[in-house]
Scaffold this active site. Sequence first.
Site, mmCIF file in Angstrom:
data_model
loop_
_atom_site.group_PDB
_atom_site.id
_atom_site.type_symbol
_atom_site.label_atom_id
_atom_site.label_comp_id
_atom_site.label_asym_id
_atom_site.label_seq_id
_atom_site.Cartn_x
_atom_site.Cartn_y
_atom_site.Cartn_z
ATOM 1 N N HIS A 188 4.891 0.749 -7.305
ATOM 2 C CA HIS A 188 4.231 0.607 -6.009
ATOM 3 C C HIS A 188 5.108 1.202 -4.904
ATOM 4 O O HIS A 188 6.319 1.364 -5.072
ATOM 5 C CB HIS A 188 3.987 -0.873 -5.670
ATOM 6 C CG HIS A 188 3.070 -1.578 -6.616
ATOM 7 N ND1 HIS A 188 1.757 -1.195 -6.803
ATOM 8 C CD2 HIS A 188 3.283 -2.652 -7.436
ATOM 9 C CE1 HIS A 188 1.185 -2.017 -7.679
ATOM 10 N NE2 HIS A 188 2.094 -2.905 -8.081
ATOM 11 N N CYS A 233 -0.705 1.491 -0.843
ATOM 12 C CA CYS A 233 0.133 1.888 -1.963
ATOM 13 C C CYS A 233 -0.394 3.239 -2.443
ATOM 14 O O CYS A 233 -1.546 3.338 -2.871
ATOM 15 C CB CYS A 233 0.073 0.847 -3.079
ATOM 16 S SG CYS A 233 0.882 1.367 -4.608
ATOM 17 N N HIS A 236 -1.986 3.591 -5.954
ATOM 18 C CA HIS A 236 -3.163 2.760 -6.222
ATOM 19 C C HIS A 236 -4.115 2.663 -5.029
ATOM 20 O O HIS A 236 -4.900 1.727 -4.941
ATOM 21 C CB HIS A 236 -2.722 1.351 -6.644
ATOM 22 C CG HIS A 236 -1.797 1.343 -7.815
ATOM 23 N ND1 HIS A 236 -0.485 0.914 -7.735
ATOM 24 C CD2 HIS A 236 -1.981 1.749 -9.102
ATOM 25 C CE1 HIS A 236 0.099 1.036 -8.916
ATOM 26 N NE2 HIS A 236 -0.793 1.546 -9.775
ATOM 27 N N MET A 241 -5.830 -0.652 -2.961
ATOM 28 C CA MET A 241 -4.603 -1.378 -2.617
ATOM 29 C C MET A 241 -4.152 -0.971 -1.215
ATOM 30 O O MET A 241 -3.295 -0.113 -1.020
ATOM 31 C CB MET A 241 -3.506 -1.086 -3.644
ATOM 32 C CG MET A 241 -2.305 -2.030 -3.535
ATOM 33 S SD MET A 241 -1.204 -1.879 -4.967
ATOM 34 C CE MET A 241 0.133 -2.958 -4.476
#
Length: 248
Positions: A188, A233, A236, A241
């Site tokens: 991440h 992120c 993602h 996200m």
Amino acid sequence: MMLKTLALIGLLGNNVAAEVSNLRADAKTVETVNEDGLEEFYTEHLDLDLIVEGGERELFPLLPGTKCPTGHSCRVRNSRFGVAPMVGSLKKNYKTTLAATMDWQELNNNLNTVVRSNDYCTRRSAMARAAGLAAGVSVASVNSPAYAAETKEVKMGSDSGLLAFVPAKITICKGDSVTWINNKGGPHNVVFDEDGIPDGVSQEAISMDEQLGEEGETFTRKFDTPGTYAYYCEPHRGAGMEATLIVA
């Protein structure tokens, strides 16, 4: 009781109707210094002295700044403000050495801010400074910008493995920091949307350069500019996200 009320309303009503402008005046405020060396302020209020049913004498508070009606007597009542009740109690219970070094006026100012301010961050900062002063910390130390600062944590990936920031929205105060913790489902990172941050803030300066791969790794950033910050992120983002940070 009804007769008392009607008599008072009639008296004040007649005076107000006859001479409204002459009944109003600025409430008188008197400034003094108490035995502890703290500034105190007294606002003078008037109580109308009336003889009511049965020959009893009763006092009826007048509105602040209202003059005593012509032909009647009033009593002056002082209302004190400006000194937090806790200050006097603390001073009486402190040991001599600490009491002598305490900046009581500064402590009083901070306690009053806690009570009166409508802003959460202002109250929190004042409470932290007051607590520091009460513990014997110097005025210079408690007034430093970083003294009342806090750090909040955001998980990157939920405990169940969902690709999300937890919590997805947080609010901090100016000067606070946020620590992002790589929790589950990495790698991440934290990248701020250049179109979703306050003007004048560098998107590159506050975003991560690399990704966090190991669980437990962290990234911390301090925020000094109030406003709303949108971030995501990068690996993602397509999975949704994204999150929001509000700096008050």
